[in-house]
Design a protein around this motif. Structure first.
Motif, mmCIF file in Angstrom:
data_model
loop_
_atom_site.group_PDB
_atom_site.id
_atom_site.type_symbol
_atom_site.label_atom_id
_atom_site.label_comp_id
_atom_site.label_asym_id
_atom_site.label_seq_id
_atom_site.Cartn_x
_atom_site.Cartn_y
_atom_site.Cartn_z
ATOM 1 N N TYR A 1 0.820 -1.209 0.000
ATOM 2 C CA TYR A 1 0.000 0.000 0.000
ATOM 3 C C TYR A 1 0.851 1.255 0.000
ATOM 4 C CZ TYR A 1 0.824 -1.014 4.964
ATOM 5 O OH TYR A 1 1.393 -1.349 6.155
ATOM 6 N N LEU B 1 0.415 4.918 1.559
ATOM 7 C CA LEU B 1 -0.444 5.669 2.479
ATOM 8 C C LEU B 1 -0.780 7.052 1.938
ATOM 9 C CD1 LEU B 1 1.093 4.684 5.940
ATOM 10 C CD2 LEU B 1 -1.020 3.860 4.896
ATOM 11 N N ASN C 1 -4.054 0.606 -2.507
ATOM 12 C CA ASN C 1 -3.903 -0.657 -1.786
ATOM 13 C C ASN C 1 -3.856 -1.771 -2.825
ATOM 14 O OD1 ASN C 1 -3.975 -2.730 0.060
ATOM 15 N ND2 ASN C 1 -5.810 -2.012 1.142
ATOM 16 N N THR D 1 -3.929 -5.354 -3.630
ATOM 17 C CA THR D 1 -4.256 -6.666 -3.070
ATOM 18 C C THR D 1 -4.693 -7.599 -4.200
ATOM 19 O OG1 THR D 1 -6.572 -6.102 -2.743
ATOM 20 C CG2 THR D 1 -5.112 -5.629 -0.920
ATOM 21 N N THR E 1 -8.942 -12.677 -0.304
ATOM 22 C CA THR E 1 -8.036 -11.611 -0.737
ATOM 23 C C THR E 1 -6.672 -11.863 -0.112
ATOM 24 O OG1 THR E 1 -8.643 -10.229 1.140
ATOM 25 C CG2 THR E 1 -9.829 -9.825 -0.923
ATOM 26 N N SER F 1 -3.299 -9.691 1.024
ATOM 27 C CA SER F 1 -2.778 -8.334 1.194
ATOM 28 C C SER F 1 -1.534 -8.362 2.063
ATOM 29 C CB SER F 1 -3.850 -7.438 1.825
ATOM 30 O OG SER F 1 -4.421 -8.061 2.945
ATOM 31 N N GLU G 1 0.111 -6.735 5.238
ATOM 32 C CA GLU G 1 -0.363 -5.966 6.391
ATOM 33 C C GLU G 1 0.692 -5.968 7.482
ATOM 34 O OE1 GLU G 1 -4.324 -7.113 7.611
ATOM 35 O OE2 GLU G 1 -4.914 -7.447 5.519
ATOM 36 N N ARG H 1 -7.492 -13.164 3.633
ATOM 37 C CA ARG H 1 -8.770 -12.962 4.323
ATOM 38 C C ARG H 1 -9.863 -13.667 3.546
ATOM 39 N NH1 ARG H 1 -9.203 -8.371 7.751
ATOM 40 N NH2 ARG H 1 -7.157 -7.468 8.152
HETATM 41 C C1 LIG Z 1 -5.712 -3.153 2.124
HETATM 42 O O1 LIG Z 1 -6.779 -4.040 1.847
HETATM 43 C C2 LIG Z 1 -6.924 -5.116 2.764
HETATM 44 C C3 LIG Z 1 -8.010 -6.031 2.260
HETATM 45 O O2 LIG Z 1 -9.061 -5.357 1.669
HETATM 46 C C4 LIG Z 1 -7.222 -4.534 4.128
HETATM 47 O O3 LIG Z 1 -7.378 -5.558 5.049
HETATM 48 C C5 LIG Z 1 -6.060 -3.666 4.537
HETATM 49 O O4 LIG Z 1 -6.303 -3.074 5.789
HETATM 50 C C6 LIG Z 1 -5.833 -2.573 3.519
HETATM 51 N N1 LIG Z 1 -4.625 -1.863 3.858
HETATM 52 C C7 LIG Z 1 -4.593 -0.543 3.948
HETATM 53 C C8 LIG Z 1 -3.285 0.037 4.331
HETATM 54 O O5 LIG Z 1 -5.576 0.139 3.728
#
Ligand SMILES: *[C@@H]1O[C@H](CO)[C@@H](O)[C@H](O)[C@H]1NC(C)=O
Ligand SMILES: *[C@@H]1O[C@H](CO)[C@@H](O)[C@H](O)[C@H]1NC(C)=O
Ligand SMILES: *[C@@H]1O[C@H](CO)[C@@H](O)[C@H](O)[C@H]1NC(C)=O
Ligand SMILES: *[C@@H]1O[C@H](CO)[C@@H](O)[C@H](O)[C@H]1NC(C)=O
Ligand SMILES: *[C@@H]1O[C@H](CO)[C@@H](O)[C@H](O)[C@H]1NC(C)=O
Ligand SMILES: *[C@@H]1O[C@H](CO)[C@@H](O)[C@H](O)[C@H]1NC(C)=O
Ligand SMILES: *[C@@H]1O[C@H](CO)[C@@H](O)[C@H](O)[C@H]1NC(C)=O
Ligand SMILES: *[C@@H]1O[C@H](CO)[C@@H](O)[C@H](O)[C@H]1NC(C)=O
Length: 549
Positions: free
Chosen positions: A166, A168, A173, A175, A191, A193, A195, A206
């Motif tokens: 990602y 910021l 994002n 994924t 999904t 991603s 994290e 997830r």
């Molecule tokens: C990116 O997407 C995933 C799955 O949709 C989510 O869990 C995660 O928090 C997101 N990360 C950010 C930095 O927004």
């Protein structure tokens, strides 16, 4: 010989292959870019710079749906790396890829827009290209600016150059989203991603938003559960990379030239790497149940009616009680959703999906299942309640084993020990008795009141028990110790009648045998008239000999 034959075979193949290619290739030059007004039809492809990738329409025969995608040129698996319209398939092969006058990249069919791949970019000078790395980009030619790129819209596959992570600042994002089933590229249940979990970067799978699987924290240039991707036994040694800057965190990988590297989140929620014949799975179980603590499956509160070890097994056959079937005809559900639905409903004993992998068919009831040995019947996921591998049962088995094996062993061990000990004690006692017999066989013991030349009586020598010696010297306490002589320590003692005595413990290492001891004893007894102390007797216990004065 073999390698020569191989070479000839390959040469023939190459000739044949290149020959057919020459026949099939259109005479027009390969298409490498598109500008507003250009069209790409079903029988054309857009080649990447360098020719490693291709973009074009393809169909999935099981559903007869058409999609626009990117793939590796020459990939024997023909894996689709990116799909422009996963959720909006074309129903026939009359789709066209075009850029309209607003600069929008879109797919049309029968003169109508089926799907806009990019938002309206409002430029007349946009140009679409498939770059050498496999990215489809839309650029503003006059300003030399990238307006849109396919890498920002990943589907279910990551390939070198793409990012998973990602930004910021841009709120971007990246994924991956699994297919719905093996034939349907529409967004499925899973999904993948990148994290940050407890301050460490992990890949997370997830299921419908809930954490299902985690890769372990990034360390030593890898994620613990993805080490197979760069293992020396793997044909494709992927080089994994994690970039973490201020507002930018992403995972990437690359691979040696000449392969078709990819990392796919498959419709079951497993990460599949590789290409050609070698596929590497990051998740070995078909499903995560929530009780596993290995393989990255995230532990979860089990439904009341499920226990550790319960699982679904694919079996060919039928449930005997067919009256208990429920169908959920939801075209957006997939196998993973059906598994969850069955797992969480206590009456559920099995499930499957419809033939295209969507919707759920759920069985309730007693779960009696008739296995079809021929394997021709549609396979179903049948709940297997593994009683023997159940945690509580395991405990009981262990307790039974302990009772059945260890206890008799302990008892017989104790009996053996007692017997051996008794024999040893008896043998010791016999030896002591023998000693004493030997001792008393000597002159001075025989002739009690033996007369010396000067007529003084020689005290008769007595044999004292060890217990007596112990009591007299308070267990040979260090307070009673008078000193250490050449042959061992000497203790002060008191007889029950009040007489003060000294007990000399002859050291075991003195090497004095029975004969010497006897001689010493008699000698001391004979010469004691010149000494101040008189020998009263001796005491023998095991190997130890004591003189009592
Ligand atoms: C990116 O997407 C995933 C799955 O949709 C989510 O869990 C995660 O928090 C997101 N990360 C950010 C930095 O927004
Ligand atoms: C696709 O376009 C090319 C070039 O315009 C044309 O020659 C070909 O017939 C078209 N094919 C189909 C199936 O429309
Ligand atoms: C192909 O399908 C589209 C809808 O996706 C439809 O509009 C069009 O008429 C169809 N064309 C043919 C030739 O069937
Ligand atoms: C466009 O920009 C790229 C870098 O973003 C540069 O490498 C390239 O030379 C530029 N092309 C022109 C025609 O300015
Ligand atoms: C993340 O966003 C910032 C701000 O737009 C940009 O400068 C940076 O290049 C972006 N990083 C990536 C990897 O796209
Ligand atoms: C890091 O990985 C390399 C090879 O992948 C291995 O040889 C090395 O022992 C690893 N180091 C640690 C600290 O695990
Ligand atoms: C179909 O299933 C999806 C995924 O489980 C769910 O989000 C959606 O609400 C369902 N639709 C209906 C009509 O039940
Ligand atoms: C899959 O099959 C179901 C029912 O059999 C149907 O409703 C659905 O449209 C099919 N999905 C696709 C993508 O073909």
């Amino acid at each position: 010989m073999k390698s020569l034959a191989n070479s000839i075979f390959i040469l023939i193949l190459t000739l044949l292959f290149s020959h057919t290619r020459i026949i099939n290739l259109p005479s027009v030059a390969a298409i490498t870019s598109m500008k507003p007004g250009d069209e790409l039809n079903h029988s054309q492809v857009l080649d990447s710079e360098g020719g490693k990738f291709k973009l074009g329409f393809f169909s999935i025969s099981q559903t007869n749906n058409y999609y626009l995608g990117i793939w590796y040129a020459g990939d024997p698996q023909d894996k689709k790396l990116w799909i422009a319209n996963p959720n909006t398939p074309l129903l026939n092969n009359s789709g066209l890829l075009t850029i309209d006058t607003t600069g929008t990249l879109k797919i049309t069919s029968g003169g109508k827009t089926v799907v806009n791949i990019t938002p309206p970019l409002l430029t007349r000078s946009s140009i679409a290209r498939l770059q050498g790395s496999g990215i489809l980009v839309l650029q503003d030619e006059t300003q030399n600016r990238t307006l849109w790129q396919s890498f920002d819209h990943p589907t279910d596959t990551l390939f070198p150059g793409m990012k998973l992570g990602y930004n910021l600042t841009t709120k971007q994002n990246w994924t991956l989203t699994s297919w719905l089933s093996s034939y349907i590229p529409a967004s499925g249940a899973f999904t993948l991603s990148l994290e940050s979990i407890q301050g460490a970067f992990q890949l997370v799978i997830r299921r419908r938003g809930e954490v299902y699987w985690i890769s372990g924290a990034w360390r030593n240039q890898s994620f613990p559960l993805l080490t197979a991707l760069h293992d020396s036994s793997n044909r494709y040694q992927y080089n994994l990379n994690l970039v973490s800057e201020k507002d930018d965190v992403f995972f990437q990988f690359d691979a040696p030239d000449g392969s078709f590297p990819s990392l796919e989140l498959n419709f079951n929620g497993a990460i599949v790497g590789g290409g050609e014949d070698s596929r590497v799975y990051a998740l070995y179980n078909e499903f995560c149940y929530g009780y596993e603590s290995h393989d990255g499956c995230v532990s979860n509160q089990l439904p009341e009616c499920r226990k550790d070890g319960d699982k679904f097994k694919q079996k060919s056959g039928d449930f005997i009680d067919r009256s208990t079937t429920n169908s959920y005809d939801n075209a957006s559900t997939s196998l993973g959703d059906c598994m969850k639905r069955c797992w969480e409903h206590c009456s559920c004993v099995g499930f499957t999906t419809t033939s295209n992998g969507t919707g759920c068919i759920i069985w309730n009831g007693n779960g009696e299942f008739q296995v079809d040995e021929s394997g021709n019947t549609v396979k179903k996921y049948v709940l297997v309640s593994s009683k023997s591998s159940n945690g509580k049962q395991k405990k009981w088995i262990w307790i039974v084993i302990v009772v059945a094996i260890v206890v008799p062993m302990l008892i017989s061990g104790f009996i053996c020990y007692s017997i051996v000990r008794r024999r040893k004690l008896q043998a010791e006692k016999r030896r002591e008795e023998e000693y004493i017999r030997e001792l008393t066989a000597s002159d001075s013991f025989n002739d009690t009141n033996m007369k010396e030349k000067d007529g003084r009586e020689v005290q008769d020598l007595k044999i004292f028990s060890f217990g007596f010696a112990l009591a007299a010297t308070s267990n040979f306490s260090s307070e009673n110790k008078l000193g250490e002589g050449g042959f061992g320590p000497v203790y002060k003692g008191k007889f029950p009648d009040g007489r003060e005595v000294a007990v000399k413990r002859l050291s075991r290492t003195s090497g004095q045998g029975l004969v010497e001891f006897k001689n010493e004893l008699i000698l001391i007894a004979k010469v004691q008239h010149t000494n101040l102390v008189r020998v009263l007797g001796c005491c023998i216990h095991e190997d130890e000999k004591m003189l009592i004065y």
